[in-house]
Design an enzyme around this catalytic site. Structure first.
Site, PDB file in Angstrom:
ATOM      1  N   LYS A  19      -6.856   2.717  -2.589  1.00  0.00           N
ATOM      2  CA  LYS A  19      -7.487   3.629  -1.635  1.00  0.00           C
ATOM      3  C   LYS A  19      -8.085   4.809  -2.393  1.00  0.00           C
ATOM      4  O   LYS A  19      -7.501   5.297  -3.348  1.00  0.00           O
ATOM      5  CB  LYS A  19      -6.429   4.114  -0.648  1.00  0.00           C
ATOM      6  CG  LYS A  19      -6.966   4.928   0.484  1.00  0.00           C
ATOM      7  CD  LYS A  19      -5.904   5.091   1.562  1.00  0.00           C
ATOM      8  CE  LYS A  19      -6.435   5.927   2.701  1.00  0.00           C
ATOM      9  NZ  LYS A  19      -5.540   5.973   3.836  1.00  0.00           N
ATOM     10  N   GLU A  77      -3.071  -2.979  -2.556  1.00  0.00           N
ATOM     11  CA  GLU A  77      -4.183  -2.339  -1.832  1.00  0.00           C
ATOM     12  C   GLU A  77      -4.475  -0.931  -2.359  1.00  0.00           C
ATOM     13  O   GLU A  77      -3.632  -0.046  -2.294  1.00  0.00           O
ATOM     14  CB  GLU A  77      -3.830  -2.265  -0.342  1.00  0.00           C
ATOM     15  CG  GLU A  77      -4.900  -1.601   0.514  1.00  0.00           C
ATOM     16  CD  GLU A  77      -4.529  -1.581   1.995  1.00  0.00           C
ATOM     17  OE1 GLU A  77      -3.380  -1.897   2.348  1.00  0.00           O
ATOM     18  OE2 GLU A  77      -5.421  -1.243   2.806  1.00  0.00           O
ATOM     19  N   ASP A  85      -9.704  -3.029   1.421  1.00  0.00           N
ATOM     20  CA  ASP A  85      -9.781  -2.496   2.789  1.00  0.00           C
ATOM     21  C   ASP A  85     -11.150  -1.848   2.945  1.00  0.00           C
ATOM     22  O   ASP A  85     -11.536  -0.996   2.136  1.00  0.00           O
ATOM     23  CB  ASP A  85      -8.653  -1.483   2.994  1.00  0.00           C
ATOM     24  CG  ASP A  85      -8.622  -0.880   4.390  1.00  0.00           C
ATOM     25  OD1 ASP A  85      -9.674  -0.409   4.859  1.00  0.00           O
ATOM     26  OD2 ASP A  85      -7.539  -0.863   5.013  1.00  0.00           O
ATOM     27  N   ASP A 129      -7.332  -4.378   9.853  1.00  0.00           N
ATOM     28  CA  ASP A 129      -6.558  -3.149   9.694  1.00  0.00           C
ATOM     29  C   ASP A 129      -7.276  -1.978  10.346  1.00  0.00           C
ATOM     30  O   ASP A 129      -8.138  -1.349   9.745  1.00  0.00           O
ATOM     31  CB  ASP A 129      -6.286  -2.850   8.214  1.00  0.00           C
ATOM     32  CG  ASP A 129      -5.355  -1.657   8.057  1.00  0.00           C
ATOM     33  OD1 ASP A 129      -4.747  -1.253   9.065  1.00  0.00           O
ATOM     34  OD2 ASP A 129      -5.234  -1.132   6.937  1.00  0.00           O
ATOM     35  N   ASP A 163     -10.443   3.940  10.635  1.00  0.00           N
ATOM     36  CA  ASP A 163      -9.825   2.762  11.244  1.00  0.00           C
ATOM     37  C   ASP A 163     -10.262   2.521  12.682  1.00  0.00           C
ATOM     38  O   ASP A 163      -9.435   2.337  13.578  1.00  0.00           O
ATOM     39  CB  ASP A 163      -8.292   2.845  11.126  1.00  0.00           C
ATOM     40  CG  ASP A 163      -7.830   2.630   9.697  1.00  0.00           C
ATOM     41  OD1 ASP A 163      -8.098   1.556   9.149  1.00  0.00           O
ATOM     42  OD2 ASP A 163      -7.226   3.558   9.103  1.00  0.00           O
ATOM     43  N   TRP A 189       0.865  -1.179   0.000  1.00  0.00           N
ATOM     44  CA  TRP A 189       0.000   0.000   0.000  1.00  0.00           C
ATOM     45  C   TRP A 189       0.900   1.227   0.000  1.00  0.00           C
ATOM     46  O   TRP A 189       1.877   1.279   0.754  1.00  0.00           O
ATOM     47  CB  TRP A 189      -0.920   0.048   1.227  1.00  0.00           C
ATOM     48  CG  TRP A 189      -1.622   1.370   1.283  1.00  0.00           C
ATOM     49  CD1 TRP A 189      -2.662   1.775   0.495  1.00  0.00           C
ATOM     50  CD2 TRP A 189      -1.285   2.492   2.110  1.00  0.00           C
ATOM     51  NE1 TRP A 189      -2.991   3.080   0.784  1.00  0.00           N
ATOM     52  CE2 TRP A 189      -2.167   3.545   1.768  1.00  0.00           C
ATOM     53  CE3 TRP A 189      -0.318   2.723   3.100  1.00  0.00           C
ATOM     54  CZ2 TRP A 189      -2.122   4.797   2.380  1.00  0.00           C
ATOM     55  CZ3 TRP A 189      -0.269   3.972   3.710  1.00  0.00           C
ATOM     56  CH2 TRP A 189      -1.173   4.989   3.355  1.00  0.00           C
ATOM     57  N   HIS A 237     -11.575   1.939   2.503  1.00  0.00           N
ATOM     58  CA  HIS A 237     -10.952   2.606   1.356  1.00  0.00           C
ATOM     59  C   HIS A 237     -11.863   2.928   0.185  1.00  0.00           C
ATOM     60  O   HIS A 237     -11.401   3.119  -0.933  1.00  0.00           O
ATOM     61  CB  HIS A 237      -9.764   1.764   0.856  1.00  0.00           C
ATOM     62  CG  HIS A 237      -8.597   1.839   1.783  1.00  0.00           C
ATOM     63  ND1 HIS A 237      -7.341   1.386   1.454  1.00  0.00           N
ATOM     64  CD2 HIS A 237      -8.489   2.336   3.043  1.00  0.00           C
ATOM     65  CE1 HIS A 237      -6.523   1.589   2.461  1.00  0.00           C
ATOM     66  NE2 HIS A 237      -7.195   2.151   3.438  1.00  0.00           N
ATOM     67  N   ASP A 274     -11.956   7.108   6.436  1.00  0.00           N
ATOM     68  CA  ASP A 274     -11.153   5.905   6.697  1.00  0.00           C
ATOM     69  C   ASP A 274     -10.546   5.988   8.095  1.00  0.00           C
ATOM     70  O   ASP A 274      -9.332   6.061   8.265  1.00  0.00           O
ATOM     71  CB  ASP A 274     -10.058   5.818   5.619  1.00  0.00           C
ATOM     72  CG  ASP A 274      -9.198   4.574   5.771  1.00  0.00           C
ATOM     73  OD1 ASP A 274      -9.716   3.564   6.260  1.00  0.00           O
ATOM     74  OD2 ASP A 274      -8.008   4.628   5.408  1.00  0.00           O
ATOM     75  N   HIS A 305      -8.613  -6.370   4.285  1.00  0.00           N
ATOM     76  CA  HIS A 305      -8.233  -5.562   5.436  1.00  0.00           C
ATOM     77  C   HIS A 305      -9.551  -5.144   6.059  1.00  0.00           C
ATOM     78  O   HIS A 305     -10.187  -4.194   5.608  1.00  0.00           O
ATOM     79  CB  HIS A 305      -7.465  -4.312   5.000  1.00  0.00           C
ATOM     80  CG  HIS A 305      -5.992  -4.504   4.984  1.00  0.00           C
ATOM     81  ND1 HIS A 305      -5.103  -3.472   4.800  1.00  0.00           N
ATOM     82  CD2 HIS A 305      -5.249  -5.632   5.145  1.00  0.00           C
ATOM     83  CE1 HIS A 305      -3.868  -3.968   4.845  1.00  0.00           C
ATOM     84  NE2 HIS A 305      -3.928  -5.256   5.047  1.00  0.00           N
TER      85      HIS A 305
HETATM   86  C1  RNT Z   1      -3.822   2.750   4.844  1.00  0.00           C
HETATM   87  C2  RNT Z   1      -3.931   1.293   4.542  1.00  0.00           C
HETATM   88  C3  RNT Z   1      -2.795   0.449   5.014  1.00  0.00           C
HETATM   89  C4  RNT Z   1      -2.348   0.788   6.427  1.00  0.00           C
HETATM   90  C5  RNT Z   1      -1.414  -0.203   7.044  1.00  0.00           C
HETATM   91  C6  RNT Z   1      -0.758   0.349   8.270  1.00  0.00           C
HETATM   92  O1  RNT Z   1      -4.981   3.434   4.637  1.00  0.00           O
HETATM   93  O2  RNT Z   1      -5.128   0.792   5.022  1.00  0.00           O
HETATM   94  O3  RNT Z   1      -3.127  -0.883   4.899  1.00  0.00           O
HETATM   95  O4  RNT Z   1      -3.430   0.923   7.273  1.00  0.00           O
HETATM   96  O5  RNT Z   1      -0.539  -0.638   6.119  1.00  0.00           O
HETATM   97 ZN    ZN Z   2      -5.436  -1.348   4.836  1.00  0.00          ZN
END
Ligand code: RNT
Ligand code: ZN
Length: 415
Positions: free
Chosen positions: A227, A225, A258, A325, A295, A184, A261, A293, A285
């Site tokens: 985004k 990955e 993810d 994630d 998290d 990523w 994302h 995003d 993820h």
């Molecule tokens: C960032 C991505 C990525 C990170 C990690 C730490 O938006 O989701 O995967 O969260 O690699």
């Molecule tokens: Zn991620």
């Protein structure tokens, strides 16, 4: 008979009436490994560049005490979290978690810098996944890495990703199970760019170089990955969904989806069945975006259930690597892992307990009344009792009893 067993006996009956064998569902759940993101344990700090700020448009908020300060503490915390989770799992490492006394930069990393992680993983029967860390570093300060206009910067990150693949191969070989190496990058523009093509062309060429080296793919799998946007890259990300999906299909790579994302009305649960028609493997993820995003810690919400159902109903579990994630520094960090993994397991278990063939049949017959009614009734079936029984048979705390252990542990913690 313990109340857990008694409740299980009753639940088993409930499910038997709709043709479901709960023992079989538990057996299937036990086989699923979930990859715990090491970075939840220390707010994505890592060990290599302690002085560097977290960058790349991702953010951890909260300053709950007790975060891991070194490899020893991080492993202790992971081990403790894993003792509160039934089953065998994996740990997902980032390159900045290299455990070495040597002063080594990201482009020079080698498997030996992760030898202590491998030893620990062996001792604890764990798998390891890996990620190059293309952020929190001076060479990422322009906001661009693999798609940078500057050749020297690009080459640095290409070397880092090449090194990362060798580390993933080493993990897989040593641990006898595939390691996922997920790339990523944060590259993108805060404001609307004129040239949207150039950076993507450069990223494509960088990836081609990264993947030139033929390594043994029995041991690891490359994953990409995408985004939609990040903090500071609101207008454009080089690594968009279309970019990576095209690249992965053309070059036989896995895609990482993810859940934070995409646009909030776009759901990963609906993307899985499309992506896996064209790529052989998928990395998830699992995260919980709140307005952006953000998290947040994964919990049992509708989208998590939908993701699990998508995997199970469409028989895609075996081609999917499940990782978490998120990073929340506002609550106990061990609890954050436990809540997330147990939630993913429960969502999968509920999916294993559905009469899928019957539901598919009524759908095929156009009986959408039955489909809606049955799916809704199933939501209150006692899958929690089945999960508790699974925990008990694995020697893990049931219900909220794990929380007391975390609280006691926290009291004793001198950090
Ligand atoms: C960032 C991505 C990525 C990170 C990690 C730490 O938006 O989701 O995967 O969260 O690699
Ligand atoms: Zn991620």
């Amino acid at each position: 008979m313990s109340s857990i067993k008694e409740h299980y006996r009753i639940a088993k009956n409930f499910y038997a009436q709709i043709g479901i064998n709960t023992d079989e569902a538990i057996r299937r759940l036990r086989e699923i490994k979930i990859s715990l993101q090491c970075w939840q344990g220390d707010d994505v700090e890592g060990f290599l560049f302690k002085e560097n700020q977290l960058s790349g448009g991702i953010q951890v908020t909260g300053n709950y005490p007790g975060k891991a300060r070194n490899a020893k503490e991080l492993r202790e915390d992971l081990k403790f979290a894993l003792s509160l989770i039934p089953g065998n799992h994996k740990v997902n490492l980032h390159a900045i978690y290299a455990d070495t006394k040597e002063k080594v930069d990201l482009d020079k990393l080698e498997p030996k810098h992760f030898a202590s992680w491998v030893k620990w993983a062996k001792e604890n029967s764990l798998g390891l996944d890996f990620n190059p860390t293309c952020f929190s570093h001076v060479k990422a300060s322009s906001g661009f890495t693999l798609s940078s206009i500057n050749e020297e910067i690009r080459n640095f990150w290409i070397k880092h990703c090449q090194a990362s693949r060798r580390i993933g191969e080493y993990f897989g070989k040593e641990l006898g199970q595939k390691s996922v190496v997920n790339i990523w990058i944060p590259d993108g523009f805060k404001d609307t760019p004129v040239d949207r093509y150039g950076p993507r062309l450069r990223l494509m060429k960088s990836l081609d170089k990264i993947f030139e080296e033929k390594l043994n793919e029995d041991y690891f799998c490359d994953s990409l990955e995408s985004k939609l946007f990040g903090i500071g890259s609101e207008a454009y990300t080089t690594g968009s969904n279309e970019f990576y999906l095209g690249y992965a299909v053309k070059n036989n790579k896995a895609i990482c989806l993810d859940s934070g994302h995409f646009h909030p009305t776009e759901l990963v649960s609906d993307k899985i069945s499309s992506v896996l028609l064209y790529t052989k493997e998928l990395l998830l993820h699992i995260s919980r975006p709140m307005r952006w995003d953000s998290d947040h810690v994964v919990i049992l919400d509708d989208e998590l259930f939908a993701i699990a159902s998508s995997l199970v109903r469409n028989d895609l579990v075996n081609r999917t690597h499940i990782g978490l994630d998120y990073f929340d520094g506002s609550i106990n960090r061990v609890a954050a892992w436990v809540i997330g993994v147990r939630s993913v397991q429960k969502s999968l278990l509920r999916a294993f307990l559905e009469p899928i063939d019957y539901l598919k049949q009524v759908e095929l017959e156009g009986d959408y009344t039955s489909r809606l009614a049955i799916l809704n009734e199933l939501k209150t079936y006692p899958y929690g009792a089945v999960y508790d029984y699974f925990c008990e048979t694995e020697g893990v705390e049931t219900k909220m009893n794990w929380l007391e252990k975390v609280k006691n542990h926290e009291k004793r913690l001198e950090r």
